[in-house]
Design an enzyme around this catalytic site. Structure first.
Site, short mmCIF file in Angstrom:
data_model
loop_
_atom_site.label_atom_id
_atom_site.label_comp_id
_atom_site.label_asym_id
_atom_site.label_seq_id
_atom_site.Cartn_x
_atom_site.Cartn_y
_atom_site.Cartn_z
N TRP A 192 0.79 -1.13 0.04
CA TRP A 192 0.00 -0.03 0.02
C TRP A 192 0.79 1.04 -0.06
O TRP A 192 2.17 1.07 0.01
CB TRP A 192 -1.03 -0.01 1.12
CG TRP A 192 -2.18 0.49 0.97
CD1 TRP A 192 -2.80 1.96 1.14
CD2 TRP A 192 -3.41 -0.13 0.46
NE1 TRP A 192 -4.13 1.85 0.60
CE2 TRP A 192 -4.54 0.59 0.34
CE3 TRP A 192 -3.62 -1.67 -0.16
CZ2 TRP A 192 -5.77 0.13 -0.28
CZ3 TRP A 192 -4.69 -2.02 -0.29
CH2 TRP A 192 -5.78 -1.17 -0.57
N ASP A 193 0.22 2.32 -0.08
CA ASP A 193 1.12 3.61 -0.17
C ASP A 193 1.94 3.89 1.23
O ASP A 193 2.68 4.74 1.74
CB ASP A 193 0.36 4.76 -0.38
CG ASP A 193 -0.98 5.13 0.18
OD1 ASP A 193 -1.10 4.69 1.30
OD2 ASP A 193 -1.76 6.08 -0.08
N TRP A 194 1.68 2.95 2.25
CA TRP A 194 2.23 3.35 3.63
C TRP A 194 3.01 1.70 4.10
O TRP A 194 3.35 2.02 5.23
CB TRP A 194 1.40 3.68 4.64
CG TRP A 194 -0.17 3.00 4.91
CD1 TRP A 194 -1.21 3.84 4.12
CD2 TRP A 194 -0.47 1.61 4.85
NE1 TRP A 194 -2.25 2.73 4.34
CE2 TRP A 194 -1.89 1.22 4.61
CE3 TRP A 194 0.37 0.51 5.28
CZ2 TRP A 194 -2.44 0.35 4.72
CZ3 TRP A 194 -0.41 -0.55 5.66
CH2 TRP A 194 -1.62 -0.77 5.33
N ASN A 458 -14.17 0.36 1.49
CA ASN A 458 -13.64 1.75 1.45
C ASN A 458 -13.31 2.31 0.02
O ASN A 458 -12.58 1.73 -0.74
CB ASN A 458 -12.04 1.52 2.22
CG ASN A 458 -11.26 2.81 2.18
OD1 ASN A 458 -11.52 3.76 2.85
ND2 ASN A 458 -10.21 2.79 0.89
N GLU A 459 -13.95 3.29 -0.29
CA GLU A 459 -13.74 4.13 -1.36
C GLU A 459 -14.12 3.58 -2.71
O GLU A 459 -13.86 4.15 -3.90
CB GLU A 459 -12.34 4.75 -1.38
CG GLU A 459 -11.85 5.44 -0.10
CD GLU A 459 -10.43 6.14 -0.41
OE1 GLU A 459 -9.85 5.60 -1.28
OE2 GLU A 459 -10.03 7.11 0.60
N GLU A 555 -11.98 10.42 6.84
CA GLU A 555 -10.68 10.24 6.51
C GLU A 555 -10.03 11.54 5.83
O GLU A 555 -10.58 12.27 5.05
CB GLU A 555 -10.35 9.18 5.24
CG GLU A 555 -10.34 8.07 5.71
CD GLU A 555 -9.74 7.00 4.49
OE1 GLU A 555 -8.71 7.57 3.93
OE2 GLU A 555 -10.01 5.89 4.40
#
Length: 895
Positions: A192-194, A458-459, A555
């Site tokens: 993921w981006d993190w 989510n999203e 968020e």
């Protein structure tokens, strides 16, 4: 003797030890399919990366570039195997099951070399009847895992004969894997981006044998319904088949008075149309016999033990759960424009103050670590007034301990089902797999009083509506799949099992307005319905005009870098700490890279020269300042719109959940606590901007200071005072002060004053109208009588880089231990001028400060440090450092 004879013999025979559980946890062996690795030691529960590290095959996977170096692990097929002994007593049972509470993910299971079952969902409890395969004495078990990379590729290739389900792969900056959306596995494990890509395999939860004669209790789902003077406790007891069993089903509820005991004569008949054998019993509980459960900051969190037993000729089965008595509603009333969107608990409107969580580790077995969970949950509830955690859909359904701690701390849970930021297939096999997952997870979690809301995903509604994944050319197909998955499967199965659960199709969404628009709104991020997500990294984050004014912000976030001591746990090369190093670029997974971190700083602060030896340290520290201040400013922006609406219908904001609480490795991220457990400046700011009562100010578009009093709940009755105290940057003596008085309504943000900033500061003695804003800052606080009710808050009228800050000398005067255990220390600091964002760092000494990142506007300030384990004054002094924005080491005096 068959089970159906129970009604005749009920009072004649009762088998002793009517069900037995034999754990298979512990020491196993491990091998790979190629034969390169044989008979490695393994632990169950566990996972492949942990086991390979323990065997010395891998170094620390969290260090350096090892996420890329070890990609071969997930591309291999691995087997876990062991031998276990079965005693004769176990084989006397009519049924012997192998139960796997969690298997990651694709496996084939063999008992004594006979295949007994397969798995394909990480989030399902698997039960296999092995009565015919088991024997007295030594038995073998082998769990053969298929590479999740291969499994994902195979499923994608099969499905793409019809059409692609995007995204096919994560962005290149993630250094991840492809097609995770075809799997029922932690989506974030493919990166993921993190976080890194570590697609583990393994038996990540308990595994055991379970023997019984005829039936046992499998799940207890207890839901509390408010029926006026009483609570009605509705209990669904689910049994393992076969059916047609006769016995007593008993319930005992602990109360403040005498226990409530109910004993039913029960005949279990054939399974219902869903294959379940279930009994529903309702118990009336007078409200006078139990205390009410409240969210953190609103009251206590009393929990009561509910014991459920089944007693027949053949079997005795018992389960015990903790429940709380409360009513949580998601209120979506019609307004003049749009609808409301807020949580009401026990008929009291609650402004949701909280945070989003990601998995507590990228390895699932570590994410359930009790010590880590305790640290993070206490960091949320004990030291702040947060009342909600959103368990994000790209992660994992958390451990039982997580929900137990949420119950105990009063943290309402917004629980996403595990679907995030992707389209998903909707073929029969996938939907059946998901239905089993929803069935298990809802039955497992729903009884917790902290469970406030289920979210479908989510999203993904927003991604579909906005054509984020280029689905417009085939929109109707993807929309039909979306409805099949989240509405017809996830929502309907959840609602079938529950009686009073709240649900939203997606986040963000327009709530029930989304349903009326056919489940995919034209604008799922509408500001007058539902919730929104908002991110930006290229605009001035201190400018409140850039932020939306929604009903609920679920968020929002800004990145920062972990502290130096945290970085040094994953690299021993100090040059890696440069923002432009290959290592730092590798750790940054956001497609925009690290440039936004520096750019956001430069909106507000002057950085030291790049040839300064402390430049990298300063940059890390400054990223934490910007993150903390940006989240503070944005959060207070949302809170200022509680209880009021503007001409465009925007406002009545009733929730702010920032992104994100925790990390899965040491890297640039949006977290408030880094992977080592160290609090960033943001986490120290949380008690202030999430105080139940607060005074806050911001500059409007006309360059006026608007001062607001915010009150979430009734707190102190009577006329309150609000003080605005003005300080110059070069003195601890206030320049001037102004006081306002008034009485304030709860669940309301009240405008106290509107002041021309430049004129007000000039009139207060800060210099000319043209210069005053650069010379002074304003301190806010409110109270009642002699009691201060709010935390200190501040308004800074100019950018810090334009203000006339003083290069102040700040020193540690003393460190004293003031408890016998060596856990609590008092630190005294002395400055010769006001200091911005005073930052204490204990280095390798684990613990946290009760205040940090603060504004020091007095000569001497004292701070308490709480160590995680006993230490000494000398040890703490050896690691303790302090800095501030104009630290002379960053800006040495020019000769």
């Amino acid at each position: 003797m068959g089970c159906g004879f129970g009604i005749i013999l009920l009072f004649v025979v009762h088998f002793v030890d009517a069900q037995t559980r034999q754990s298979l946890n512990g020491d196993w062996l491990l091998k790979d399919e190629s034969g390169e690795y044989l008979d490695l030691n393994a632990k169950v529960p566990g996972g492949i990366y942990t086991d390979l590290m323990n065997n010395g095959v891998l170094d620390n996977i969290y260090a350096g570039f090892n996420d890329v170096e070890y990609k071969w692990v997930a591309r291999s097929n691995w087997s876990y195997y062991t031998t276990f002994e079965v005693r004769e007593a176990l084989t006397d049972y009519y049924t012997i099951n192998l139960v796997l509470e969690g298997v990651d993910t694709f496996s084939t299971i063999l008992i004594n070399d006979v295949e007994v079952g397969t798995t394909q969902n990480m989030f399902v409890k698997y039960i296999f009847n092995i009565t015919e395969q088991i024997k007295v004495g030594d038995n073998t078990i082998e769990v053969k895992f298929l590479s999740p990379i291969s499994a994902a590729d195979d499923l994608a290739a099969k499905h793409e004969q019809n059409y692609v389900v995007p995204p096919e792969c994560v962005p290149d900056s993630y250094k991840g894997e492809c097609h995770v959306n075809y799997l029922r596995k932690i989506p974030a494990s493919f990166s993921w981006d993190w976080g890194p890509a570590f697609p583990s395999v393994g038996i990540w939860k308990d595994i055991y044998l379970q023997g019984y004669y005829c039936t046992l209790i499998e799940y207890v789902v207890a839901e509390v319904l408010d029926t006026g003077d009483n609570w009605t406790l509705s209990i669904d007891t689910y049994f393992s088949p076969p059916a047609d069993i006769v016995g007593f089903l008993g319930f005992e509820l602990e109360t403040a008075n005498e226990p409530i005991i109910v004993r039913n004569w029960t005949i279990l008949t054939v399974p219902n149309e869903y294959g379940e054998v279930v009994n529903t019993t309702e118990i009336v509980v007078p409200k006078t016999s139990v205390e009410t459960w409240w969210p953190n900051g609103y009251g206590k969190q009393p929990l009561y033990t509910l014991g459920v037993s089944f007693d027949s000729v053949f079997d005795y089965s018992y389960k015990e759960i903790k429940i709380g008595f409360r009513k949580i509603e998601l209120i979506q009333d019609e307004l003049e424009m749009g609808r409301s969107f807020y949580f009401q608990v026990n008929d009291v409107p609650v402004f949701a103050m909280g945070v989003n969580s990601i998995p507590f580790d990228i390895l699932p077995e570590n994410s359930y670590n009790q010590e880590r969970l305790n640290h993070f949950m206490s960091s949320v509830a004990t030291y702040t007034e947060m009342n909600m955690i959103r368990v994000w859909g790209g992660g994992v359904y958390e451990s039982d301990l997580f929900y137990q701690l949420a119950d105990e701390y009063g943290l309402m849970i917004w629980q996403d089902f595990v679907f995030a930021s992707s389209m998903y297939p909707a073929d029969d096999d996938f939907l059946s797999n998901v239905k089993s997952e929803v069935n298990h997870q809802v039955k497992r979690i729903q009884s917790h009083p902290s469970l406030a809301l289920w979210g479908g995903n989510n999203e993904n509604e927003g991604n579909l509506a906005s054509n984020y994944f280029n689905t417009a050319d085939n929109f109707e197909v993807y929309k039909a799949d979306y409805i099949k998955l989240y509405i017809d499967t996830v929502r309907d199965e959840m609602r079938r099992i529950t009686k009073n659960a709240n649900f939203v199709d997606s986040s963000p969404s327009n709530g029930i307005e989304t349903d009326s628009e056919g489940y995919v709104s034209l604008d799922p991020g509408s500001l007058i319905y539902g919730d929104v997500h908002f991110y930006t990294n290229n605009r001035d984050s201190f400018d409140t005009s850039i932020y939306p004014i929604p009903r609920f912000s679920s968020e929002y976030g800004f990145q920062s870098l972990p502290s130096v001591s945290s970085w040094l746990t994953v690299t021993d090369n100090l040059t890696d700490l440069s923002i432009n190093s290959d290592f730092m670029k590798h750790r940054q997974h956001h497609p925009d890279g690290n440039d936004p971190l520096k750019n956001l700083i430069e909106f507000q602060l002057e950085l030291p020269s790049e040839d300064n030896e402390y430049y990298d340290e300063a940059l890390i520290y400054y990223t934490q300042i910007i993150q903390a201040m940006s989240i503070k400013i944005e959060t207070e922006h949302y809170r200022r719109h509680m209880g009021r609406v503007d001409n465009d219908g925007r406002g009545y904001t009733m929730g702010a959940l920032f992104w994100q609480l925790n990390d899965v490795w040491v890297a640039p991220s949006w977290s408030s606590i880094d992977y080592t457990g160290k609090w960033k400046m943001l986490h120290y700011f949380v008690p202030g901007f999430f105080s139940q009562e607060l005074v806050t100010g911001h500059a409007n578009s006309d360059n006026q200071l608007e001062v607001y009093h915010i009150l979430n709940k009734e707190y102190g009755v009577g006329e309150k005072w609000i003080n605005l105290t003005i300080y110059a940057w070069d003195s601890f003596t206030p320049v001037n002060s102004t006081q306002f008085v008034g009485e304030f309504e709860p669940v309301t943000s009240t405008l106290i004053a509107t002041l021309d900033i430049d004129q007000y500061l000039s009139d207060s003695g800060c210099g000319s109208v043209e210069e005053a804003r650069f010379n002074c800052f304003i301190h806010f606080v409110a109270g009642l009588g002699t009691i201060t009710l709010t935390p200190s808050n501040y308004f800074f009228p100019s950018k810090f880089k334009e203000a006339n800050l003083v290069t102040s000398n700040l020193e540690i005067l003393a460190v004293d231990n003031f408890d016998a255990e060596g856990l609590r220390f008092l630190i005294a600091l002395r400055a010769d001028a006001p200091c911005l964002f005073v930052w204490l760092d204990a280095g390798d000494t684990k613990g946290h400060f009760l205040e940090n990142g603060f504004i020091q506007h007095s000569l001497v300030t004292t701070v308490i440090f709480v160590a995680d384990e006993p230490t000494t004054v000398e040890s703490l002094q050896a690691t303790l450092t302090v800095t501030h924005v104009k630290d002379p080491k960053y800006f040495p005096t020019k000769v």
